[in-house]
Design a protein around this motif. Structure first.
Motif, mmCIF file in Angstrom:
data_model
loop_
_atom_site.group_PDB
_atom_site.id
_atom_site.type_symbol
_atom_site.label_atom_id
_atom_site.label_comp_id
_atom_site.label_asym_id
_atom_site.label_seq_id
_atom_site.Cartn_x
_atom_site.Cartn_y
_atom_site.Cartn_z
ATOM 1 N N GLY A 95 0.747 -1.412 0.024
ATOM 2 C CA GLY A 95 -0.027 -0.036 -0.182
ATOM 3 C C GLY A 95 0.813 1.223 -0.019
ATOM 4 O O GLY A 95 0.231 2.459 0.296
ATOM 5 N N THR A 96 2.005 1.100 -0.387
ATOM 6 C CA THR A 96 2.993 2.267 -0.530
ATOM 7 C C THR A 96 3.075 2.389 -2.055
ATOM 8 O O THR A 96 3.809 1.931 -2.570
ATOM 9 N N ASN A 97 2.665 3.484 -2.628
ATOM 10 C CA ASN A 97 2.402 3.489 -3.931
ATOM 11 C C ASN A 97 2.401 5.271 -4.245
ATOM 12 O O ASN A 97 1.868 5.934 -3.479
ATOM 13 N N THR A 98 2.289 5.405 -5.635
ATOM 14 C CA THR A 98 1.949 6.676 -6.193
ATOM 15 C C THR A 98 0.787 6.451 -7.173
ATOM 16 O O THR A 98 0.860 5.491 -8.029
ATOM 17 N N VAL A 99 -0.297 7.326 -7.128
ATOM 18 C CA VAL A 99 -1.480 6.990 -7.888
ATOM 19 C C VAL A 99 -1.757 8.393 -8.760
ATOM 20 O O VAL A 99 -1.760 9.334 -8.040
ATOM 21 N N ALA A 100 -2.127 8.343 -10.192
ATOM 22 C CA ALA A 100 -2.670 9.499 -10.846
ATOM 23 C C ALA A 100 -3.834 9.254 -11.263
ATOM 24 O O ALA A 100 -4.260 8.041 -11.810
ATOM 25 N N VAL A 101 -4.812 9.920 -10.938
ATOM 26 C CA VAL A 101 -6.225 10.001 -11.194
ATOM 27 C C VAL A 101 -6.648 11.053 -12.050
ATOM 28 O O VAL A 101 -6.847 12.359 -11.805
ATOM 29 N N HIS A 102 -6.989 10.744 -13.596
ATOM 30 C CA HIS A 102 -7.633 11.526 -14.520
ATOM 31 C C HIS A 102 -9.066 11.501 -14.078
ATOM 32 O O HIS A 102 -9.702 10.578 -14.280
ATOM 33 N N TRP A 103 -9.471 12.882 -13.853
ATOM 34 C CA TRP A 103 -11.188 12.786 -13.756
ATOM 35 C C TRP A 103 -11.832 14.104 -14.398
ATOM 36 O O TRP A 103 -11.091 14.923 -15.097
ATOM 37 N N GLY A 104 -13.116 13.950 -14.660
ATOM 38 C CA GLY A 104 -13.631 15.003 -15.036
ATOM 39 C C GLY A 104 -14.766 15.345 -13.787
ATOM 40 O O GLY A 104 -14.868 14.562 -13.055
#
Length: 140
Positions: free
Chosen positions: A85-94
């Motif tokens: 659970g150690t990570n980097t997340v990128a979320v593309h959203w509208g």
């Protein structure tokens, strides 16, 4: 691979919680020592440190926007093999927003989330059409 699937499910649930104005569920995935950066040059912009300070920011956000609807377009996970659970997340959203004055706004952007042991500790938003949209939606 399973870790990235679980991370994506958790991130979707968090954005859905925010759309429902369920602040308790939304913030349950944040560490007490989190940092949140909101872009722009309006009074709401800035760096917020600590879960209590971040919660105050989101209370104001939810008051400003009684209607919020996120559409998650993509979720990218840096380390698909992570199991801690150690990570980097990128979320593309509208997002479709209606502010408290009834003004409807649509925008899109990215949120970068850094996780440590399954909880968010660094979150930064990036928007498109930022200046115009921020000023209009925040009533400035």
């Amino acid at each position: 691979m399973i870790g990235s699937i679980i991370t994506k499910i958790i991130v979707r649930k968090a954005f859905n919680s925010l759309s429902r104005h369920d602040l308790k569920s939304f913030l349950s995935g944040w560490r007490d020592d989190s940092t949140f950066i909101y872009p722009g040059y309006i009074p709401a912009s800035g760096t917020y440190k600590g879960k209590a300070d971040i919660e105050k920011w989101f209370v104001k956000f939810l008051e400003q926007f009684p209607e919020i609807r996120f559409q998650i377009k993509n979720i990218c996970v840096d380390n698909i093999f992570d199991l801690t659970g150690t990570n980097t997340v990128a979320v593309h959203w509208g997002i479709d927003l209606t502010n408290r004055d009834g003004k409807k706004v649509h925008n899109c952007g990215f949120t970068m989330i850094k996780l440590r042991l399954g909880k968010a500790y660094f979150i930064q938003d990036f928007f498109f059409d930022m200046e115009k949209i921020l000023k209009e939606s925040w009533g400035i």
